[in-house]
Design an enzyme around this catalytic site. Sequence first.
Site, short mmCIF file in Angstrom:
data_model
loop_
_atom_site.label_atom_id
_atom_site.label_comp_id
_atom_site.label_asym_id
_atom_site.label_seq_id
_atom_site.Cartn_x
_atom_site.Cartn_y
_atom_site.Cartn_z
N ARG A 1 -55.75 18.25 -25.49
CA ARG A 1 -56.41 19.20 -24.58
C ARG A 1 -55.72 20.56 -24.73
O ARG A 1 -54.79 20.89 -23.98
CB ARG A 1 -56.34 18.70 -23.14
CG ARG A 1 -57.07 17.38 -22.91
CD ARG A 1 -57.03 16.98 -21.44
NE ARG A 1 -55.66 16.74 -21.00
CZ ARG A 1 -55.02 15.58 -21.09
NH1 ARG A 1 -55.64 14.54 -21.61
NH2 ARG A 1 -53.77 15.46 -20.68
N GLU B 1 -71.11 15.70 -25.66
CA GLU B 1 -71.01 15.82 -24.20
C GLU B 1 -72.34 16.25 -23.59
O GLU B 1 -72.47 16.27 -22.37
CB GLU B 1 -69.95 16.86 -23.83
CG GLU B 1 -68.57 16.53 -24.35
CD GLU B 1 -67.62 17.69 -24.21
OE1 GLU B 1 -66.88 17.72 -23.21
OE2 GLU B 1 -67.62 18.58 -25.09
N CYS C 1 -63.51 9.67 -26.08
CA CYS C 1 -62.26 10.23 -25.57
C CYS C 1 -62.37 10.60 -24.10
O CYS C 1 -61.45 11.18 -23.54
CB CYS C 1 -61.84 11.46 -26.39
SG CYS C 1 -63.04 12.81 -26.36
N ARG D 1 -69.92 16.11 -11.40
CA ARG D 1 -68.85 15.14 -11.17
C ARG D 1 -67.75 15.69 -10.27
O ARG D 1 -66.92 14.94 -9.78
CB ARG D 1 -68.24 14.70 -12.50
CG ARG D 1 -67.64 15.82 -13.33
CD ARG D 1 -67.31 15.31 -14.74
NE ARG D 1 -66.91 16.38 -15.64
CZ ARG D 1 -65.66 16.72 -15.89
NH1 ARG D 1 -64.68 16.08 -15.28
NH2 ARG D 1 -65.37 17.68 -16.73
N ARG E 1 -58.79 19.45 -29.73
CA ARG E 1 -60.04 20.02 -29.23
C ARG E 1 -59.88 21.54 -29.12
O ARG E 1 -58.92 22.03 -28.52
CB ARG E 1 -60.38 19.44 -27.85
CG ARG E 1 -61.65 20.05 -27.26
CD ARG E 1 -62.07 19.34 -25.99
NE ARG E 1 -61.14 19.53 -24.89
CZ ARG E 1 -61.21 18.89 -23.72
NH1 ARG E 1 -62.18 18.00 -23.53
NH2 ARG E 1 -60.34 19.10 -22.77
N HIS F 1 -56.66 17.34 -8.57
CA HIS F 1 -55.32 17.11 -9.10
C HIS F 1 -54.76 15.77 -8.64
O HIS F 1 -54.05 15.09 -9.39
CB HIS F 1 -54.39 18.25 -8.69
CG HIS F 1 -54.38 19.38 -9.68
ND1 HIS F 1 -53.99 20.65 -9.37
CD2 HIS F 1 -54.74 19.42 -10.99
CE1 HIS F 1 -54.09 21.42 -10.44
NE2 HIS F 1 -54.54 20.70 -11.42
N ASN G 1 -67.10 12.08 -19.49
CA ASN G 1 -67.10 12.75 -18.19
C ASN G 1 -68.23 13.78 -18.11
O ASN G 1 -69.05 13.76 -17.19
CB ASN G 1 -65.75 13.42 -17.94
CG ASN G 1 -64.61 12.45 -17.93
OD1 ASN G 1 -64.81 11.25 -17.87
ND2 ASN G 1 -63.40 12.95 -17.99
N ASP G 2 -68.27 14.68 -19.09
CA ASP G 2 -69.33 15.69 -19.08
C ASP G 2 -70.67 15.09 -19.45
O ASP G 2 -71.70 15.46 -18.87
CB ASP G 2 -68.99 16.83 -20.05
CG ASP G 2 -68.14 17.90 -19.37
OD1 ASP G 2 -68.48 18.28 -18.23
OD2 ASP G 2 -67.15 18.35 -19.96
#
Length: 829
Positions: A558, A688, A759, A722, A594, A451, A711-712
């Site tokens: 999201r 991804e 994205c 990650r 998404r 976070h 990221n994925d």
Amino acid sequence: MGLIITSPLRGWATTLDEVPDPVFAQRMMGDGVAIQPLGDTVVAPFDGEVVTLHEAGHAVSLRSAEGAEVLIHIGLDTVMLKGEGFTPLVAIGDTVARGDPLIRFDLDAVALAATSLITPVIVTNAEAFAIGRRTTDAAIGACEALMTLVPVQAEARRRSDDGILVEQAVTLSLPHGIHARPAARIGEAARGFEADVHLVKGDKRGDARSTVALLALGTAFGDEVVVQARGDDAEAALAAIVALLATDMGEGAAAVVAPLPAAAASPLRAGQIGGVIASPGLAMGPAARLRQTEIAVAREGAGAAEECEALLAAREEVRAMIAARADGASGSVASVMQAHLALIDDPELIAAAEGRIAAGNSAGFAWRGAIHDQIDAIRATGNAHLIERIDDLIDIERQMLAVLTGTPLDGANIAAGAIVVAEDLLPSQLVALAAQKPAGICLRRGGPTSHVAILCAGMGLPSLVAMGDALDEIAEGTPLLLDAELGHVTAAPSAAGTDAFTARLAKRDARREAAQAAAKDACHSADGTRIEIFANVGSVDEARAAATQGAEGSGLVRSEFLFLDRDTAPSEDEQHAAYQGIADALAERPVIVRLLDIGGDKPAAYIPFDAEENPALGQRGIRVALARPDLLETQLRAILRIEPAGQCKIMIPMVASLDELRQVRAVVERLRGEMGIAAPVEVGVMVETPAAAMTADLLAAEADFLSIGTNDLTQYVLAMDRGNPAVAAGADAMHPAVLRMIGETCRLAAVHGRWVGVCGGLASDPAALPILIGLGVTELSAVPGFVAEAKQIVRGLSLPEAQAHAALALQCKSAAEVRALARAFEETR
């Protein structure tokens, strides 16, 4: 009969495949044979002329009367020995006969200092001579037959002599000048273009495709060379070679490690500490060290009634503080504060604390025990993503205990413009610190998906995490240069280093000012290519912020923000209201929602998941939605109700097969019929997984668009979680393997004319944008605060130079080398 090349050394002959260096093993310089030497003298392999002799004495090249050019490179990384252990016996221009001694070297000393003694013998003008036969996997003596060269009549490569000559000067950053390895890299880059490319130094001029010609230039660090290109693609070729020459090609790290190249070379220089980029950017300022205050609590309570009353009063006070932060915040800060409100009112935590109070404990001791029971349960899952969320529990624990004991929390006296240095930070601490306007954050621990990392990115606060024990050595007030683009901080920098960094900051600030002035304008590259800049959003507030920054739509809504931290799934009406609010905030601009992406690191209490050994490889994304058709259909209905019709598009997460796309498409079409919706609805996929990237042509045949979640994709391509701090430093989306996946996705999607966007986090990394554009990406969806700057970066690019830059990035060996290339590219602009 061909030209016989005899062995220049006594030893064991083997193939180039056995050379532990890709420049030689992948034949970037040419074909040949390698020798494991048993003798200490290199002799001439034929009658000819000495064309080059490196000043370090470790490499020599010769040209025969027939025109064959052969390079002999003694050992690997021996250039860094700077001549120690080598005695040249000839000079450039000398005429030699077969068997004449060329170089004598100290076999034992060089063997101890070098990465390897293996000695490649390379035919560098392979376009003119082919190897007819060669000796390998055998002992060989000096002057015994090693290779037979046969002249070839290759079709001449088309050259454009009537094209316009373009040229540009560049100062070499190579610490040892252009020696064998850089020459191979330059040659490989030049062969990717039709144009003729030459390098000029003084009165010497060499073909960029010829290793020998480049070595003959006799360059050194800091020399100025002129790159010349002529032909149809001359400008792109020039940009590519200039960008490559402006870097150290990965040689800089080795230059500061002397003189034993066998030692592990770090990409960091003296005074630098590396870390994982949590939020990109640049910052400079004094170190402000923040230490956690220990909060002691009494074990024994004053009575159950009194302690329960104290617990309730503390909860109400902390709840009010968190609510105040949430009311004054938007985006990621508001989302995190809402999660903390859910924790402070969590019935299991409250019940566990009250149970301990009933057993005679104080309110503080009972609350701490209840929190740590939950922490132990989370740690027992072994899920690294969930473990990162332990910080939120600790945060709530500390806020409650501070109120119960009257202990002031940390961070009240951080000076504006300082760089906060700490073991770790809790979300509430960061929110409090942000009001004091620090310049950046450096954390010993932490992860890039915590976070705190998410908050830093939302605030635009440059941050590094997982920096390790070395951060403990930074004293209060030490001047710091925080580079959260290359991933390191420099402590107590030199005056020159500070000046260079200040210039980078000034350039960045000027770009941001220009970006804000043109934020509302549509985005085109310098040569007119349309590139759409969208924003990733998770709330109406973030959508409004994105619109203010000039976002041309949302490339990622999201939707899981509606599904998490609650006991039941959101209704169709609740979802529709949220999506419609985002669509309204973006005023008829495209909005890509998404579909529900939960599972793995994002569990939902109302969806039972069996224990999984590898959650990231189990029930995630579309797999969950297809297993719960009730959730999928409710969400699709909410999206299809959005007005105006067609503004919202649907994106499927974690796709691994065409069948998943077909299943979702079938449900969408059925619901359209049931709801009487005539307008077509676009359905795209997220790339991804490596499976999606490598079958992008199959997906593009039926999907309306493809969007890459870097990221994925990064963690699946590199097999690095990650969210796991132990390996997070290596999970860099700028790794050449990830970039190649992105490039392949764009290439395959283009077969069916589908656009490809990004994205993931890479779309918010300024260093990555030129590479992504060059790979074929035409839509970027970034964090809202970066949208205007992203537009400005793209406006300064031409497509040919971006393509040339991307081509060089794909040739790099590591993410660190790609980032160094990106830095050099930026500095040349």
